[in-house]
Scaffold this motif. Structure first.
Motif, PDB file in Angstrom:
ATOM      1  N   LYS A  29       3.317  10.690  -9.258  1.00  0.00           N
ATOM      2  CA  LYS A  29       2.530  11.057 -10.439  1.00  0.00           C
ATOM      3  C   LYS A  29       1.942  12.451 -10.275  1.00  0.00           C
ATOM      4  CE  LYS A  29      -1.324   9.610 -13.322  1.00  0.00           C
ATOM      5  NZ  LYS A  29      -2.394   8.637 -13.518  1.00  0.00           N
ATOM      6  N   ARG A  30       1.446  12.758  -9.086  1.00  0.00           N
ATOM      7  CA  ARG A  30       0.888  14.097  -8.833  1.00  0.00           C
ATOM      8  C   ARG A  30       1.947  15.174  -9.037  1.00  0.00           C
ATOM      9  NH1 ARG A  30      -2.382  12.468  -3.509  1.00  0.00           N
ATOM     10  NH2 ARG A  30      -4.270  11.744  -4.533  1.00  0.00           N
ATOM     11  N   LYS A  31       3.152  14.900  -8.576  1.00  0.00           N
ATOM     12  CA  LYS A  31       4.229  15.882  -8.723  1.00  0.00           C
ATOM     13  C   LYS A  31       4.597  16.073 -10.192  1.00  0.00           C
ATOM     14  CE  LYS A  31       6.219  15.465  -4.163  1.00  0.00           C
ATOM     15  NZ  LYS A  31       7.383  15.153  -3.361  1.00  0.00           N
ATOM     16  N   ARG A  32       4.562  15.005 -10.985  1.00  0.00           N
ATOM     17  CA  ARG A  32       4.897  15.110 -12.413  1.00  0.00           C
ATOM     18  C   ARG A  32       3.867  15.930 -13.178  1.00  0.00           C
ATOM     19  NH1 ARG A  32       5.853   9.543 -12.072  1.00  0.00           N
ATOM     20  NH2 ARG A  32       3.910   9.174 -13.164  1.00  0.00           N
ATOM     21  N   ALA A  86       0.836  -1.206   0.000  1.00  0.00           N
ATOM     22  CA  ALA A  86       0.000   0.000   0.000  1.00  0.00           C
ATOM     23  C   ALA A  86       0.867   1.251   0.000  1.00  0.00           C
ATOM     24  CB  ALA A  86      -0.935  -0.003   1.210  1.00  0.00           C
ATOM     25  N   GLU A  87       1.959   1.227   0.754  1.00  0.00           N
ATOM     26  CA  GLU A  87       2.866   2.382   0.797  1.00  0.00           C
ATOM     27  C   GLU A  87       3.532   2.598  -0.562  1.00  0.00           C
ATOM     28  OE1 GLU A  87       4.608   5.722   1.862  1.00  0.00           O
ATOM     29  OE2 GLU A  87       3.084   4.675   3.040  1.00  0.00           O
ATOM     30  N   GLU A  88       3.882   1.536  -1.263  1.00  0.00           N
ATOM     31  CA  GLU A  88       4.458   1.664  -2.606  1.00  0.00           C
ATOM     32  C   GLU A  88       3.468   2.334  -3.559  1.00  0.00           C
ATOM     33  OE1 GLU A  88       5.683  -2.252  -3.803  1.00  0.00           O
ATOM     34  OE2 GLU A  88       7.215  -2.363  -2.234  1.00  0.00           O
ATOM     35  N   ALA A 118       3.816   5.997  -5.469  1.00  0.00           N
ATOM     36  CA  ALA A 118       3.637   6.122  -6.917  1.00  0.00           C
ATOM     37  C   ALA A 118       2.597   7.193  -7.249  1.00  0.00           C
ATOM     38  CB  ALA A 118       3.218   4.780  -7.512  1.00  0.00           C
ATOM     39  N   ILE A 119       1.529   7.249  -6.469  1.00  0.00           N
ATOM     40  CA  ILE A 119       0.489   8.269  -6.683  1.00  0.00           C
ATOM     41  C   ILE A 119       1.066   9.656  -6.444  1.00  0.00           C
ATOM     42  CG2 ILE A 119      -1.655   9.223  -5.735  1.00  0.00           C
ATOM     43  CD1 ILE A 119      -2.505   6.265  -5.229  1.00  0.00           C
TER      44      ILE A 119
END
Length: 79
Positions: A71-74, A61-63, A67-68
């Motif tokens: 993605k938000r930062k990108r 879940a932490e992985e 990743a989320i």
């Protein structure tokens, strides 16, 4: 040629090859005709799991959370 039929592990409904969800791991194959049956199975599995498996679930879940966030930062709008 007719497609092969699989039987849902949770409800027993038959579904054709190319549909549903099939998970194979360590010689065990699980068949789910829908995401709802897969979620029902996953919920029962988690509720009956040992502490060592719960640690694996937390790590996974932490992985996904990392990743989320990446993605938000990108896709974050830069002004």
């Amino acid at each position: 040629m007719p497609k092969r039929l699989y039987e849902c592990t949770v409800c027993g409904r038959k579904f054709p090859e190319g549909q549903g969800i099939i998970i194979s791991r360590g010689g065990v194959v699980l068949y789910f005709h829908s995401s709802r049956c897969a979620a029902k199975f996953l919920k029962a599995l988690i509720e009956s799991s040992d502490d060592c498996i719960i640690e694996d679930l937390k790590r996974t879940a932490e992985e996904f959370r990392r990743a989320i966030e990446a993605k938000r930062k990108r896709v974050e709008k830069k002004i």
